[in-house]
Design a protein around this motif. Sequence first.
Motif, PDB file in Angstrom:
ATOM      1  N   SER A  75       7.985   4.787 -30.029  1.00 22.72           N
ATOM      2  CA  SER A  75       7.338   4.471 -31.392  1.00 22.72           C
ATOM      3  C   SER A  75       6.309   3.330 -31.144  1.00 22.72           C
ATOM      4  O   SER A  75       5.242   3.630 -31.837  1.00 22.72           O
ATOM      5  CB  SER A  75       8.452   3.928 -32.256  1.00 22.72           C
ATOM      6  OG  SER A  75       7.961   3.379 -33.522  1.00 22.72           O
ATOM      7  N   ALA A  76       6.526   2.638 -30.458  1.00 15.11           N
ATOM      8  CA  ALA A  76       5.138   1.674 -30.168  1.00 15.11           C
ATOM      9  C   ALA A  76       4.081   2.191 -29.352  1.00 15.11           C
ATOM     10  O   ALA A  76       2.972   1.924 -29.665  1.00 15.11           O
ATOM     11  CB  ALA A  76       5.912   0.504 -29.153  1.00 15.11           C
ATOM     12  N   GLY A  77       4.232   3.371 -28.784  1.00 10.64           N
ATOM     13  CA  GLY A  77       3.319   4.053 -28.206  1.00 10.64           C
ATOM     14  C   GLY A  77       2.543   4.744 -29.133  1.00 10.64           C
ATOM     15  O   GLY A  77       1.067   4.778 -28.923  1.00 10.64           O
ATOM     16  N   ALA A  78       2.978   5.234 -30.083  1.00  7.95           N
ATOM     17  CA  ALA A  78       2.581   6.070 -31.176  1.00  7.95           C
ATOM     18  C   ALA A  78       1.674   5.071 -32.053  1.00  7.95           C
ATOM     19  O   ALA A  78       0.644   5.339 -32.430  1.00  7.95           O
ATOM     20  CB  ALA A  78       3.563   6.817 -32.011  1.00  7.95           C
TER      21      ALA A  78
ATOM     22  N   ILE B  19      -2.615   4.968 -32.654  1.00  4.57           N
ATOM     23  CA  ILE B  19      -3.120   5.156 -34.090  1.00  4.57           C
ATOM     24  C   ILE B  19      -4.051   4.071 -34.347  1.00  4.57           C
ATOM     25  O   ILE B  19      -5.205   4.147 -34.604  1.00  4.57           O
ATOM     26  CB  ILE B  19      -1.861   5.187 -35.180  1.00  4.57           C
ATOM     27  CG1 ILE B  19      -0.972   6.642 -35.044  1.00  4.57           C
ATOM     28  CG2 ILE B  19      -2.750   4.934 -36.445  1.00  4.57           C
ATOM     29  CD1 ILE B  19       0.041   6.600 -35.866  1.00  4.57           C
ATOM     30  N   ALA B  20      -3.733   2.840 -33.763  1.00  8.81           N
ATOM     31  CA  ALA B  20      -4.112   1.654 -33.958  1.00  8.81           C
ATOM     32  C   ALA B  20      -5.721   1.796 -33.098  1.00  8.81           C
ATOM     33  O   ALA B  20      -6.766   1.636 -33.597  1.00  8.81           O
ATOM     34  CB  ALA B  20      -3.851   0.330 -33.411  1.00  8.81           C
ATOM     35  N   VAL B  21      -5.668   2.438 -31.974  1.00  9.65           N
ATOM     36  CA  VAL B  21      -6.688   2.213 -30.940  1.00  9.65           C
ATOM     37  C   VAL B  21      -7.764   3.412 -31.785  1.00  9.65           C
ATOM     38  O   VAL B  21      -8.908   3.185 -31.916  1.00  9.65           O
ATOM     39  CB  VAL B  21      -6.471   2.906 -29.584  1.00  9.65           C
ATOM     40  CG1 VAL B  21      -7.556   3.441 -28.772  1.00  9.65           C
ATOM     41  CG2 VAL B  21      -5.753   1.850 -28.885  1.00  9.65           C
ATOM     42  N   LYS B  22      -7.243   4.462 -32.203  1.00  7.94           N
ATOM     43  CA  LYS B  22      -7.863   5.626 -32.925  1.00  7.94           C
ATOM     44  C   LYS B  22      -8.650   5.002 -33.988  1.00  7.94           C
ATOM     45  O   LYS B  22      -9.917   5.236 -34.285  1.00  7.94           O
ATOM     46  CB  LYS B  22      -6.919   6.690 -33.355  1.00  7.94           C
ATOM     47  CG  LYS B  22      -7.654   7.908 -33.794  1.00  7.94           C
ATOM     48  CD  LYS B  22      -6.900   9.061 -34.126  1.00  7.94           C
ATOM     49  CE  LYS B  22      -7.419  10.202 -34.726  1.00  7.94           C
ATOM     50  NZ  LYS B  22      -6.690  11.173 -35.205  1.00  7.94           N
ATOM     51  N   LYS B  23      -8.108   4.286 -34.831  1.00 11.72           N
ATOM     52  CA  LYS B  23      -8.751   3.501 -35.995  1.00 11.72           C
ATOM     53  C   LYS B  23      -9.822   2.596 -35.696  1.00 11.72           C
ATOM     54  O   LYS B  23     -10.741   2.725 -36.073  1.00 11.72           O
ATOM     55  CB  LYS B  23      -7.681   3.060 -36.796  1.00 11.72           C
ATOM     56  CG  LYS B  23      -6.844   3.919 -37.682  1.00 11.72           C
ATOM     57  CD  LYS B  23      -6.107   3.451 -38.899  1.00 11.72           C
ATOM     58  CE  LYS B  23      -5.195   4.290 -39.433  1.00 11.72           C
ATOM     59  NZ  LYS B  23      -4.738   3.965 -40.705  1.00 11.72           N
ATOM     60  N   LEU B  24      -9.477   1.901 -34.705  1.00 15.85           N
ATOM     61  CA  LEU B  24     -10.459   0.894 -34.203  1.00 15.85           C
ATOM     62  C   LEU B  24     -11.687   1.770 -33.477  1.00 15.85           C
ATOM     63  O   LEU B  24     -12.671   1.348 -33.695  1.00 15.85           O
ATOM     64  CB  LEU B  24      -9.809  -0.049 -32.924  1.00 15.85           C
ATOM     65  CG  LEU B  24      -9.111  -1.104 -33.942  1.00 15.85           C
ATOM     66  CD1 LEU B  24      -8.206  -1.993 -32.784  1.00 15.85           C
ATOM     67  CD2 LEU B  24      -9.523  -1.906 -34.592  1.00 15.85           C
TER      68      LEU B  24
END
Length: 50
Positions: free
Chosen positions: A18-21, A25-30
Amino acid sequence: MCPACLASIGLVLAKAASAGAATAIAVKKLRNRSQSGSVAGAAASKGERR
């Protein structure tokens, strides 16, 4: 292994996944934010530096 140990291992693995997902997602948005304004932002910042 006892059932409690297996359950604990399962919870640890689920939390790690869950932490990896969430990180992905955070990296993709940034990345999307920085790439969408990179051309205009780079030109503006170069003009401000001079």
